[in-house]
Each structure stands twice: as C-alpha cells, then as structure tokens.
Write an enzyme that holds these catalytic residues in place. Structure first.
Site, mmCIF file in Angstrom:
data_model
loop_
_atom_site.group_PDB
_atom_site.id
_atom_site.type_symbol
_atom_site.label_atom_id
_atom_site.label_comp_id
_atom_site.label_asym_id
_atom_site.label_seq_id
_atom_site.Cartn_x
_atom_site.Cartn_y
_atom_site.Cartn_z
ATOM 1 N N TRP A 34 0.827 -1.214 0.000
ATOM 2 C CA TRP A 34 0.000 0.000 0.000
ATOM 3 C C TRP A 34 0.852 1.252 0.000
ATOM 4 O O TRP A 34 0.563 2.219 -0.722
ATOM 5 C CB TRP A 34 -1.001 -0.016 1.155
ATOM 6 C CG TRP A 34 -2.056 -1.070 0.951
ATOM 7 C CD1 TRP A 34 -2.280 -2.175 1.720
ATOM 8 C CD2 TRP A 34 -3.002 -1.142 -0.129
ATOM 9 N NE1 TRP A 34 -3.300 -2.928 1.193
ATOM 10 C CE2 TRP A 34 -3.768 -2.320 0.066
ATOM 11 C CE3 TRP A 34 -3.276 -0.340 -1.238
ATOM 12 C CZ2 TRP A 34 -4.791 -2.703 -0.809
ATOM 13 C CZ3 TRP A 34 -4.289 -0.718 -2.104
ATOM 14 C CH2 TRP A 34 -5.033 -1.879 -1.885
ATOM 15 N N ASP B 116 -1.664 6.552 6.366
ATOM 16 C CA ASP B 116 -2.721 5.666 5.870
ATOM 17 C C ASP B 116 -3.022 4.663 6.984
ATOM 18 O O ASP B 116 -2.243 3.748 7.236
ATOM 19 C CB ASP B 116 -2.229 4.945 4.607
ATOM 20 C CG ASP B 116 -3.259 3.951 4.053
ATOM 21 O OD1 ASP B 116 -4.314 3.764 4.689
ATOM 22 O OD2 ASP B 116 -2.985 3.367 2.987
ATOM 23 N N LYS C 95 -12.542 -1.689 6.536
ATOM 24 C CA LYS C 95 -11.836 -2.588 7.447
ATOM 25 C C LYS C 95 -12.358 -2.425 8.875
ATOM 26 O O LYS C 95 -12.933 -3.343 9.427
ATOM 27 C CB LYS C 95 -10.328 -2.358 7.397
ATOM 28 C CG LYS C 95 -9.627 -2.994 6.207
ATOM 29 C CD LYS C 95 -9.607 -2.152 4.971
ATOM 30 C CE LYS C 95 -9.009 -2.865 3.779
ATOM 31 N NZ LYS C 95 -8.072 -2.048 3.030
HETATM 32 C C1 LIG Z 1 -7.442 -1.610 1.851
HETATM 33 C C2 LIG Z 1 -6.320 -0.628 1.914
HETATM 34 C C3 LIG Z 1 -6.160 0.378 0.954
HETATM 35 C C4 LIG Z 1 -7.039 0.487 -0.276
HETATM 36 O O1 LIG Z 1 -8.295 0.896 0.054
HETATM 37 P P1 LIG Z 1 -9.380 1.236 -1.089
HETATM 38 O O2 LIG Z 1 -10.489 1.784 -0.249
HETATM 39 O O3 LIG Z 1 -9.690 -0.027 -1.790
HETATM 40 O O4 LIG Z 1 -8.794 2.250 -1.987
HETATM 41 C C5 LIG Z 1 -5.124 1.283 1.118
HETATM 42 N N1 LIG Z 1 -4.302 1.209 2.169
HETATM 43 C C6 LIG Z 1 -4.421 0.249 3.113
HETATM 44 C C7 LIG Z 1 -3.467 0.225 4.256
HETATM 45 C C8 LIG Z 1 -5.442 -0.693 3.012
HETATM 46 O O5 LIG Z 1 -5.564 -1.645 3.947
#
Ligand SMILES: *Cc1c(COP(=O)(O)O)cnc(C)c1O
Length: 367
Positions: free
Chosen positions: A102, A178, A202
């Site tokens: 990511w 993030d 999540k």
């Molecule tokens: C799932 C995830 C993403 C991507 O998320 P989207 O909503 O599909 O764009 C980005 N960063 C992390 C750490 C994730 O777990």
C-alpha cells in the site's frame, strides 16, 4: 440463520449488533416512514445522523477542534492522489516510508502525477519483515510531508512507533498516515499527525466511505487547478457535502462508532481485546512447527495475520476445510499466497478461538 466467522481483509466483518440495528431501521428509520437510504443528504434527519456520527468518532479518538473530519468517497486509493494535490500545491516534495504494497502504491500515484517524491525509509532490504528504525529515516530538505502506512494489510507489518522526524534544517514536517487497516483498533494521539486517512471497509463500516482527518493549517494549500471534489478545503467548508456523500455508509459508520462506545466500552477496551486475539493466534503459530509467520515480533500486525503451512500443497485443503467449519476468507492475498486471518474490531474473540482450535486439529490430522 447462521453467521460464520469472517476473516476477510476487506470489505470485512461488521458487528452483528450493528447489522441487526440497521436491519430493524432499514425500511422505516425511527418512525419517519422512510429509509436512511432514501433521505436527502440535506434533510434535518440525515444531517442529524451525520453530525452524530462525526461527534461520536471525535469522542472515540479525542479528535482536537483544529482538525476537520471528512466523510468522502473514492477509497484510500483516491487519497494517494489527493494528498500530493493538496499538500504539494505550493512546492516541496512528498516523503514516503515504504513498508509494503500500500505504501508503494501511495508513492507511485504521487510520482505518476508528476510530484517530487523521496523515499525516506524502506523495509525492502529485509523483505518487509521489520519496519525501518527511526534513526535510519532520511527526510529530504524540501519535504512538505512524510507519509507512511501504519499497518500494511497484505504483508501484516505494523508500526510499533510514530515516526516523528524533522527535516535536516530542523523544520517539523507534517506526518501523513494511511490508517485504513488499524484505525480505531487502539487509542492514539491524533495531534501527532497532519493528515490521517482510512478506507472504511476494514474497521469503520462498509465500503464506499473514506474518512480523512486534516489539521486546519494544511487546508488551503492545494494546487489551484485540481477538481473541487479533490480539494480538502472545499470539502471541509461544505461539511463533506460538495456533492452527495455516501449517506448510508456514513449512517452505518455511525452505528459502528456507537457500538464501539456502548457495547465494547471505547478504544482502550477494544485495544485489550485486540491484543488478546492477536496473542492467541500468534501464540498458536509460534507453538507449532507446522505454521509460521515471518514478521519481527515487535512489528507483527494485530489486525492482519499472514501465515503459511509447512507444506504449501495442503493450502487448498486447509482453506476448504476451514470454509466448511464456518471460518471464511482465510486465503492470503494473491500477491503473497498462503493464509491471512484479519482480526479487525468486529471479529469476536470466539472467532479466534475457533480458528486456533481448527488449526490445531488440522495439524494433528494432516501435519
Ligand atoms: C485496503 C487498503 C487500501 C485500499 O483501500 P481502497 O479503499 O480499496 O482504496 C489502502 N491502504 C491500506 C493500508 C489498506 O488496507
């Protein structure tokens, strides 16, 4: 009705209590004679739902007054583009710590858009099995922000510290994080950060919603020619309603915040439960020669636990039997293989107990 245990990495398990409440309110929201899905986002009813959700989120995380909370669409991935557009509009470079897939995507999106980027640290040399130490981070002189991924969802690598570093000229750089896969899993200090963002699917609610917290002094720095829907300042001024927001996902997130407060007892209680869950699963992995996880102990993710079997030829039957036992979505990410159990907030401790028991039984029969 049977609810199975869902270990999916995302979209992920939601608390049963939240689903039941949503079901009860689905057709007729609190006697108003319509569903939340059918309400105008400008109606008094929906504005009250939206404001309550924000207030509950702020209370859970002690979000200070000088931060805006935005309820957006586009996923965490859209933030990969919005961040440099908003924070590099007046020059400087984005600095990135790379600890997995990511973080790499965040960097490559900023590069793709032509922004100056600098890799300030990376766990690539150790195969993303341990986060780089604070003293190894190297911030560029022109850094406008430092971006990192607090929990790498695919590799199962979680920071055990907040990377506070200043530029070589002594200037503090805003930290951008993030937190898609570990937000709300424990208490934290929002004031350590300039921007925090997280896709909802999540630990917050259903897919389609993304939460962004922006410190006030970082608003109004965007490049002038970006779409208004990408501009944090415009979004903040409009209360995330420049256009129609994802109203139903916003409402469901609000129910999750209430569940965290009322049923769980807040983030300290959630933290303790998550620790127990992770200890049980990693304990089972470490006690066995049949299962293994490669991550340095201090950086093992409490939310996403990847593991492999001693004999990869058994992967398929492991997954089939797990599925039959009501343990769903244990397949590892397509890029790494093996297994992955995601233990987000809504995954109850009993689910981990059931998984650990299944793993012991499987090892005895097939190991
Ligand atoms: C799932 C995830 C993403 C991507 O998320 P989207 O909503 O599909 O764009 C980005 N960063 C992390 C750490 C994730 O777990």
């Amino acid at each position: 009705m049977t609810r199975h245990y869902n270990f999916c990495a995302g979209p992920a398990a939601l608390p049963v209590a939240v689903l039941e409440r949503a079901r009860n309110e689905l057709v007729d929201y609190q006697g108003r004679g319509l569903s939340v899905m059918e309400m105008s986002h400008r109606s008094d009813e929906f504005v009250a739902i939206a404001e309550q959700a924000e207030a509950d989120f702020r209370a859970l995380l002690n979000v200070p007054e000088h931060y805006r909370v935005l309820f957006l669409q586009g996923g965490a991935s859209m933030q990969f583009a919005m961040l440099p557009m908003n924070l590099l509009g007046q020059g400087g470079s984005g600095n990135f710590i790379q600890t997995g897939i990511w973080g790499k995507k965040a960097l490559s999106e900023a590069r793709r858009l032509g922004y100056a980027c600098h890799v300030a640290g990376s766990s690539e040399p150790n195969g993303h099995t341990a986060v780089p130490g604070l003293d190894t981070l190297d911030i560029s002189r022109d850094a406008a922000y430092l971006h990192y991924t607090s929990n790498e969802t695919i590799g199962g690598l979680e920071f055990d510290y907040v990377p506070h570093v200043s530029r070589p000229d002594g200037k503090q750089v805003p930290l951008v994080c993030d937190m898609s896969s570990n937000i709300l899993s424990k208490p934290m200090r929002v004031e350590d950060f300039g921007v925090i963002y997280a896709g909802a699917q999540k630990n917050i609610g259903p897919a389609g919603l993304t939460l962004v917290m922006v410190r006030d002094d970082l608003l109004g720095r965007a490049q002038s020619d970006i779409p208004s829907l990408f501009d944090y300042q415009q979004l903040a001024e409009a209360g995330s309603m420049v256009n129609t927001p994802p109203t139903y996902a916003w409402y469901l997130a609000g129910l999750v915040f209430q569940w965290l407060r009322d049923d769980i007892g807040g983030l300290e209680a959630m933290d303790a439960i998550n620790q127990r869950k992770a200890d049980k699963l990693y304990g089972a992995i470490d006690r066995s020669d049949f299962y293994s996880n490669p991550i340095a102990k201090a950086n093992r993710s409490r939310m996403n636990v990847p593991f492999v079997l001693a004999d990869a030829a058994l992967d398929k039957v492991f997954l089939e039997e797990a599925d039959q036992a009501g343990l769903l979505n244990l397949k590892g990410h397509r890029s790494v293989g093996g297994m992955r159990a995601s233990l987000y907030n809504a995954v109850p401790e009993e689910a981990v107990d059931a998984l650990v028991a299944f793993m012991a039984d499987f090892e005895q029969r097939r190991g």
